[in-house]
Design a protein around this motif. Structure first.
Motif, short mmCIF file in Angstrom:
data_model
loop_
_atom_site.label_atom_id
_atom_site.label_comp_id
_atom_site.label_asym_id
_atom_site.label_seq_id
_atom_site.Cartn_x
_atom_site.Cartn_y
_atom_site.Cartn_z
N LYS A 97 -6.92 15.09 3.53
CA LYS A 97 -7.06 13.76 2.94
C LYS A 97 -8.20 13.75 1.94
CE LYS A 97 -7.17 10.16 5.71
NZ LYS A 97 -7.68 8.98 6.41
N HIS A 98 -9.25 14.54 2.21
CA HIS A 98 -10.40 14.55 1.33
C HIS A 98 -10.35 15.71 0.36
CE1 HIS A 98 -12.39 11.25 3.32
NE2 HIS A 98 -11.97 11.75 4.46
N LYS A 150 -6.22 14.97 -5.98
CA LYS A 150 -5.24 14.15 -5.28
C LYS A 150 -3.81 14.48 -5.64
CE LYS A 150 -8.35 11.85 -3.15
NZ LYS A 150 -8.59 12.08 -1.74
N ARG A 197 4.23 12.81 8.96
CA ARG A 197 5.26 12.40 8.02
C ARG A 197 4.81 11.16 7.23
NH1 ARG A 197 11.15 10.80 10.14
NH2 ARG A 197 12.11 10.24 8.17
N LYS A 198 4.16 10.25 7.96
CA LYS A 198 3.70 9.03 7.30
C LYS A 198 2.68 9.35 6.22
CE LYS A 198 3.08 4.70 9.46
NZ LYS A 198 2.41 3.90 10.48
N SER A 233 2.62 11.90 4.45
CA SER A 233 3.28 12.87 3.57
C SER A 233 2.64 14.25 3.59
CB SER A 233 3.43 12.38 2.13
OG SER A 233 2.36 11.63 1.69
N LEU A 257 2.44 5.00 0.69
CA LEU A 257 2.56 5.87 1.85
C LEU A 257 3.65 5.36 2.79
CD1 LEU A 257 -1.14 6.65 2.71
CD2 LEU A 257 0.46 7.98 1.39
N ASN A 258 4.30 6.31 3.47
CA ASN A 258 5.38 6.04 4.40
C ASN A 258 6.61 5.47 3.70
OD1 ASN A 258 6.57 6.16 6.93
ND2 ASN A 258 6.10 4.03 7.39
N THR A 315 9.18 6.28 8.39
CA THR A 315 9.01 6.59 9.81
C THR A 315 9.01 5.34 10.67
OG1 THR A 315 7.49 8.25 9.01
CG2 THR A 315 7.66 7.98 11.38
N ASP A 316 8.31 4.33 10.21
CA ASP A 316 8.33 3.06 10.96
C ASP A 316 8.30 1.93 9.94
OD1 ASP A 316 5.72 3.05 10.05
OD2 ASP A 316 4.86 3.53 12.00
N GLN A 335 5.86 0.22 8.72
CA GLN A 335 4.64 -0.07 7.97
C GLN A 335 4.69 0.58 6.59
OE1 GLN A 335 1.49 1.33 10.46
NE2 GLN A 335 1.49 -0.53 11.71
N PHE A 366 -11.68 4.65 -0.94
CA PHE A 366 -11.41 6.04 -1.34
C PHE A 366 -10.61 6.71 -0.24
CE2 PHE A 366 -12.07 9.75 -3.69
CZ PHE A 366 -12.41 10.78 -2.84
N SER A 367 -9.56 7.45 -0.61
CA SER A 367 -8.73 8.14 0.40
C SER A 367 -8.27 7.19 1.49
CB SER A 367 -9.50 9.28 1.06
OG SER A 367 -9.59 10.36 0.23
N GLY A 378 -5.89 5.68 4.07
CA GLY A 378 -4.69 6.01 4.81
C GLY A 378 -4.43 5.01 5.92
N PHE A 379 -3.45 5.30 6.76
CA PHE A 379 -3.07 4.34 7.80
C PHE A 379 -4.17 4.15 8.84
CE2 PHE A 379 1.10 2.96 6.83
CZ PHE A 379 1.66 3.95 6.06
N GLU A 380 -4.93 5.24 9.10
CA GLU A 380 -5.99 5.11 10.11
C GLU A 380 -7.03 4.10 9.64
OE1 GLU A 380 -3.73 8.49 10.42
OE2 GLU A 380 -5.17 8.22 8.80
N GLU A 381 -7.42 4.23 8.35
CA GLU A 381 -8.41 3.28 7.84
C GLU A 381 -7.83 1.87 7.80
OE1 GLU A 381 -7.67 6.03 6.21
OE2 GLU A 381 -9.49 7.23 6.28
#
Lengths: 395, 167
Positions: A99-100, A104, A133-134, A136, B19-20, B44-45, B47, B84-85, B87-90
């Motif tokens: 991710k980092h 990009k 997968r989510k 990518s 994403l996703n 995938t789901d 979201q 920055f960067s 994703g779903f976790e953030e």
């Protein structure tokens, strides 16, 4: 050409001490890693590869993604065999590392070696597969040593991570005499995405520096530039050949060597067209002189060693004939003089020359060399005048 | 009173992503003006995470989200900025600048969803996290996203031309 950032997960658990893959599972992984990293970076110089060791107290990112193959090889030496593999955490840390990533635009990929029996639950693996997968991230798994026990879980993992066939599971069964790196190479997983340039790491490197033509699919812009400069070279060669055949023979050389010189140039010209590697040096802003110099050297490269030696011997034995001198950018005095009449006229004027010399700092007009040069100029001027008179008489 | 414009020209499409989404779907499906034949469908789901990068800093006034009324339209939308960067976790752990619960009418009719401009006065990137959809199903679809606001007077790199071109 796929632009990719890849993290390779190595199984350095105690199960890797097993010698069923010679010399042991761990070392065959190291071997395979150097092959994979080499292939990926050879496919595209900007691809990055990182290494993460899965076992031990905790998963450890041994090498942050880099495009330097040397670093990959050094890093693999630092890994120790210890503990048990922690698959879920390893994948998560790899995901974070990707991710980092610095660029990009790179596609994200994880390559994982599994040589120990998995203790994780199937549902957990499915969950992490979906997570990949989510985000990518594509996943390739090389399963060996414990293939039957892990088959079901790893298939579930790959199925959940797969979107559009970007994830692969390679199961290598245990049997005598199998080399892991060969199996990986043969399966074509790591070369499939790029259109077949991978698979032969060694010659790939050689090919890069030795100069085969660049695959137009791989880099269309570079291929186009090379083609353009190829065309220019051909035109220049044909022009040179025409000039050579039209020029009169000079007083300096025997006709034989002259003809030989022409033949050699013709041969060189053809070899130039045949061997295209010189063009990798081509610079669009070449001016003519530079181009002719390089032309000379690139012609030399085009000959075999023997022929090169022959050529060099000839050059040192004979006085260089004027054609070749021209090519090297050295022009004979006569030509020079004819080119700039204004300067010539000025030089004829003694007084002017004297005054110029006086004004130059550090020049002693009494100096021998200077007086001699001035004499020479005068003599040549007289020669020129004589020649002109002769020509007039002839008319 | 400054005029608010569709910020489509300020969007850096190359560095924006979704994403996703299903593979082979591109962010231009929803960010570029087209006839709404192209969707973004979740994979995938249910979201979806849309990261919009701008070429310059902007002030965001509002946003329009267009989708179908059949239950695949998004419901909960969390808005983050200048991450920055992302994703779903953030998206699930950080606190959003804005949270919206979209209603069916808003997305089928393309109504403006007003932001608090004071909070969005210096936006370099906008992140939209669509957490669930109206129907509760596994698939979320979005037709079009339009960001409305005004660009700030910072250098717009895409406007830099060589002197010869201007002549």
């Amino acid at each position: 050409m796929v632009l990719e950032a890849c993290v390779i997960l190595i199984d350095n658990s105690s199960h890797s001490r097993n010698g069923d893959f010679a010399p042991n599972r761990f070392l065959s992984q190291i071997d395979s890693i150097s092959f994979i990293a080499g292939t990926k970076i050879q496919q595209n110089r900007v691809n990055t590869v990182g290494i993460l060791s899965m076992s031990g107290r905790r998963p450890n990112l041994v090498l942050a993604p880099t495009n330097d193959v040397g670093q990959v090889l050094i890093a693999t030496n630092k890994i120790q065999i210890e503990g048990k593999m922690d698959l879920i955490s390893s994948i998560e840390i790899a995901q974070l590392s990707l991710k980092h990533r610095s660029n990009k635009e790179h596609a994200q990929r994880i390559v994982m070696f599994v040589a120990s029996p998995l203790e994780e639950k199937k549902e957990d693996l499915e969950k992490i597969g979906s997570q990949l997968r989510k985000a990518s991230i594509s996943l390739d798994v090389v399963s060996f040593g414990e293939t039957e026990r892990n088959e079901e879980k790893l298939s579930a993992l790959i199925d959940n991570a797969n979107s559009g066939d970007n994830c692969h599971l390679l199961s290598v069964p245990t049997s005598s005499g199998i080399i892991l790196a060969d199996q990986i190479q043969g399966s074509g997983i790591f070369s499939s995405s790029s259109g077949g340039m991978g698979g032969d790491f060694g010659s790939g490197y050689g090919g890069d520096y030795g100069g085969g033509m660049v695959d137009p699919n791989v880099d269309p812009e570079l291929a186009m530039v090379l083609q353009m400069s190829l065309e220019e070279e051909r035109q220049r060669q044909s022009r040179l050949r025409q000039e050579n055949s039209n020029e009169n023979k000079n007083t300096n050389n025997e006709t034989e060597t002259n003809q030989q010189g022409q033949k050699e140039e013709g041969k060189k010209g053809m070899e130039l067209e045949e061997t295209e590697k010189e063009l990798q040096n081509s610079n669009e802003n070449e001016n003519n002189e530079q181009g002719e110099e390089m032309d000379m050297f690139s012609q030399l490269e085009g000959l075999t060693e023997e022929e090169q030696m022959e050529y060099i011997m000839k050059m040192s034995l004979q006085e260089m004939d004027s054609k070749e001198l021209e090519q090297l950018g050295i022009n004979e005095d006569e030509d020079e003089k004819e080119k700039d009449p204004e300067v010539q006229n000025a030089l004829q004027d003694e007084d002017l020359v004297d005054s110029i010399l006086l004004s130059l700092p550090g020049v002693d007009p009494e100096n021998e060399q200077i007086t001699e040069t001035i004499k020479n100029i005068k003599e040549e001027k007289e020669n020129n005048e004589e020649k002109e008179n002769d020509q007039k008489k002839e008319k | 009173m400054t005029e608010f414009v569709d910020l489509i020209n300020s969007i850096d499409l190359k560095n924006s992503e979704c994403l996703n989404s299903e593979p082979n779907q591109e962010i231009t499906n929803i960010l570029k003006e087209d006839e709404d034949t192209n969707f973004i469908t979740s994979d995938t789901d249910e979201q979806l995470l849309v990261n919009i990068q701008f070429k310059q800093k902007v002030r965001v006034h509002s946003i329009i989200v267009r989708a179908e009324g059949d239950g695949t339209g998004p419901q909960m939308m969390k808005v983050f900025q200048n991450q920055f960067s992302f994703g779903f976790e953030e998206a699930q752990s950080l606190k959003p600048t804005h949270k919206f619960k979209l209603i069916k009418r808003a997305i089928t009719e393309g109504k403006l969803i007003r932001f608090k401009m004071v909070r969005f006065s210096n936006v370099g990137s906008l992140h939209l996290f669509f957490e669930n959809n109206l129907g509760g199903g596994k698939v979320t679809k979005i037709k079009q996203i339009t960001v409305v606001g005004v660009p700030l007077e910072t250098a717009n790199i895409s406007k830099i031309q060589s002197v010869e071109e201007k002549k």
